[in-house]
Design a protein around this motif. Structure first.
Motif, short mmCIF file in Angstrom:
data_model
loop_
_atom_site.label_atom_id
_atom_site.label_comp_id
_atom_site.label_asym_id
_atom_site.label_seq_id
_atom_site.Cartn_x
_atom_site.Cartn_y
_atom_site.Cartn_z
N GLU A 72 59.13 61.03 167.66
CA GLU A 72 59.12 59.81 166.79
C GLU A 72 57.06 60.32 166.93
N GLU A 73 56.99 59.50 168.21
CA GLU A 73 55.95 59.21 167.92
C GLU A 73 54.72 60.68 168.43
N LEU A 74 55.65 61.11 169.07
CA LEU A 74 55.05 63.10 169.35
C LEU A 74 54.65 63.66 168.31
N ASP A 75 55.88 63.14 166.97
CA ASP A 75 56.02 64.21 165.67
C ASP A 75 54.43 63.33 164.79
N TYR A 76 54.42 62.08 165.24
CA TYR A 76 53.27 61.78 164.37
C TYR A 76 52.08 61.76 164.53
N PHE A 77 52.11 62.42 166.47
CA PHE A 77 50.77 62.24 166.59
C PHE A 77 50.27 63.89 166.64
N ASN A 78 51.07 65.16 166.29
CA ASN A 78 51.46 66.47 166.36
C ASN A 78 50.97 66.74 165.21
N HIS A 79 51.77 65.76 163.98
CA HIS A 79 51.57 66.47 162.35
C HIS A 79 50.37 65.97 161.82
N GLU A 80 50.04 64.03 161.81
CA GLU A 80 49.88 63.52 160.91
C GLU A 80 48.53 63.02 161.69
N PHE A 81 48.15 62.71 163.20
CA PHE A 81 46.58 61.56 163.17
C PHE A 81 45.95 63.46 163.81
N PHE A 82 46.47 64.16 164.27
CA PHE A 82 45.97 66.12 164.61
C PHE A 82 46.37 66.93 163.41
N ASN A 83 45.87 67.81 163.61
CA ASN A 83 46.04 68.78 162.90
C ASN A 83 46.28 68.64 161.44
N GLY A 84 47.43 69.14 160.75
CA GLY A 84 47.45 69.24 159.42
C GLY A 84 46.98 70.18 158.85
N SER A 85 45.58 69.74 159.07
CA SER A 85 44.36 71.32 158.29
C SER A 85 43.16 71.07 159.14
N ALA A 86 42.23 72.21 159.06
CA ALA A 86 41.34 72.67 159.85
C ALA A 86 40.72 72.02 159.49
N LEU A 183 22.83 72.03 160.84
CA LEU A 183 22.81 73.58 161.80
C LEU A 183 23.67 74.47 161.01
N VAL A 184 22.83 75.98 161.47
CA VAL A 184 22.80 76.92 160.76
C VAL A 184 24.10 77.26 161.20
N HIS A 185 24.91 78.60 160.73
CA HIS A 185 25.86 78.67 161.63
C HIS A 185 26.55 79.64 160.67
N GLY A 186 27.60 80.41 161.26
CA GLY A 186 28.80 81.11 159.97
C GLY A 186 29.91 80.82 161.46
N ASP A 187 29.98 80.00 161.83
CA ASP A 187 31.27 80.20 162.89
C ASP A 187 31.91 78.97 162.53
N THR A 188 33.88 78.85 163.47
CA THR A 188 34.03 77.32 163.50
C THR A 188 34.07 77.65 165.02
N ASN A 189 34.39 75.61 165.32
CA ASN A 189 34.71 75.76 166.78
C ASN A 189 36.20 74.25 166.52
N PHE A 190 36.80 74.68 165.25
CA PHE A 190 38.01 74.01 165.32
C PHE A 190 39.02 74.70 166.19
N GLN A 191 39.70 73.75 167.12
CA GLN A 191 41.02 74.48 167.37
C GLN A 191 42.08 73.82 167.38
N TRP A 192 42.94 74.43 167.39
CA TRP A 192 44.29 73.30 166.65
C TRP A 192 45.22 73.04 168.50
N CYS A 193 45.94 72.03 168.17
CA CYS A 193 46.45 70.93 169.23
C CYS A 193 47.43 71.22 169.39
N THR A 194 48.15 71.18 170.50
CA THR A 194 49.98 70.84 170.33
C THR A 194 50.02 69.53 171.29
N ILE A 195 50.42 68.63 171.57
CA ILE A 195 50.63 67.55 171.76
C ILE A 195 52.18 67.50 173.07
#
Length: 237
Positions: A72-86, A183-195
């Motif tokens: 349950e704790e792993l699910d919380y960090f995977n889907h609520e604290f992290f990730n969810g949206s970009a 900052l002036v740029h057109g890309d992103t450094n966002f990455q999803w993570c998997t706990i």
């Protein structure tokens, strides 16, 4: 030939114990029986008090044994604290490596801005920024005000900009009139993570092992603060 009885060495630090075996036995018995008298009552009470105090100190020591996170704790960090949206700012705290909060790279942390702040640029800002960066007219612009930066750092690290080493801040363009960084740029450094796993290392801290989209393995340490967590470190494994 007459034998000579050996003479013990003489020293100021030695003294005769007893002349006869009977006297020696009596003296040894007196040592154990303390002249057949019970120790003073105050001394017994003092010893008992010390024993009780030691026992209470041992019983009050916190149990710091580590234990793994539940599913349950792993699910919380995977889907609520992290990730969810970009736009999840928590994922941005995983974009650089640091062994203490103040070492975080601010360029990586705020690379994508906050809540699409590019729309908040005024014409005056664009003109001033164009003088510093010619690509302003043709690319996206990320804007983060000093107040916004302090708020994100306070919530995520428990400190403000001046408390950090300000690593990466020199890569921003700063406009004093708006007290903001760009900052002036057109890309992103966002990455999803998997706990993949996690451990409670104390009552307040948890260590999470995770992987990023690029396949690298990391470990992040979080500390409970109110109803959320602050970041303590983020290192490669």
């Amino acid at each position: 030939m007459k034998s000579v009885r050996p003479t013990p060495p003489c020293s100021p630090f030695t003294t005769a114990f007893s002349r006869t075996a009977r006297e020696t036995g009596i003296r040894i018995l007196n040592l154990f029986e303390w002249k057949r008298r019970r120790p003073p009552t105050f001394l017994l009470l003092l010893i008992c008090g010390a024993v009780l105090l030691c026992g209470s100190l041992v019983s009050c020591r916190p149990d710091e044994a580590t234990h793994s996170l539940t599913q349950e704790e792993l699910d919380y960090f995977n889907h609520e604290f992290f990730n969810g949206s970009a736009g999840n700012i928590h994922n941005q705290f995983l974009t650089s490596e640091y062994t203490s909060p103040g070492e975080i790279n601010l360029f990586e942390l705020f690379y994508n801005g906050i809540d699409e702040t590019a729309a908040q640029l005024s014409q005056t800002e664009r003109e001033q920024l164009s003088e510093l960066e010619p690509l302003t007219e043709y690319s996206d612009v990320i804007k983060v005000t000093r107040q916004e930066m302090d708020q994100v750092l306070e919530e995520g690290l428990g400190m403000v900009l001046t408390d950090t080493q300000q690593q990466g801040l020199e890569q921003f363009h700063y406009l004093e009139q708006s007290n903001a960084y760009y900052l002036v740029h057109g890309d992103t450094n966002f990455q999803w993570c998997t706990i993949t796993s996690g451990t409670h290392i104390s009552d307040q801290q948890v260590q999470l092992q995770y992987t990023k989209d690029d396949g690298t393995a990391w470990e992040v340490t979080l500390e409970s603060r109110g109803d959320s967590y602050v970041f303590c470190s983020n290192v490669k494994r």
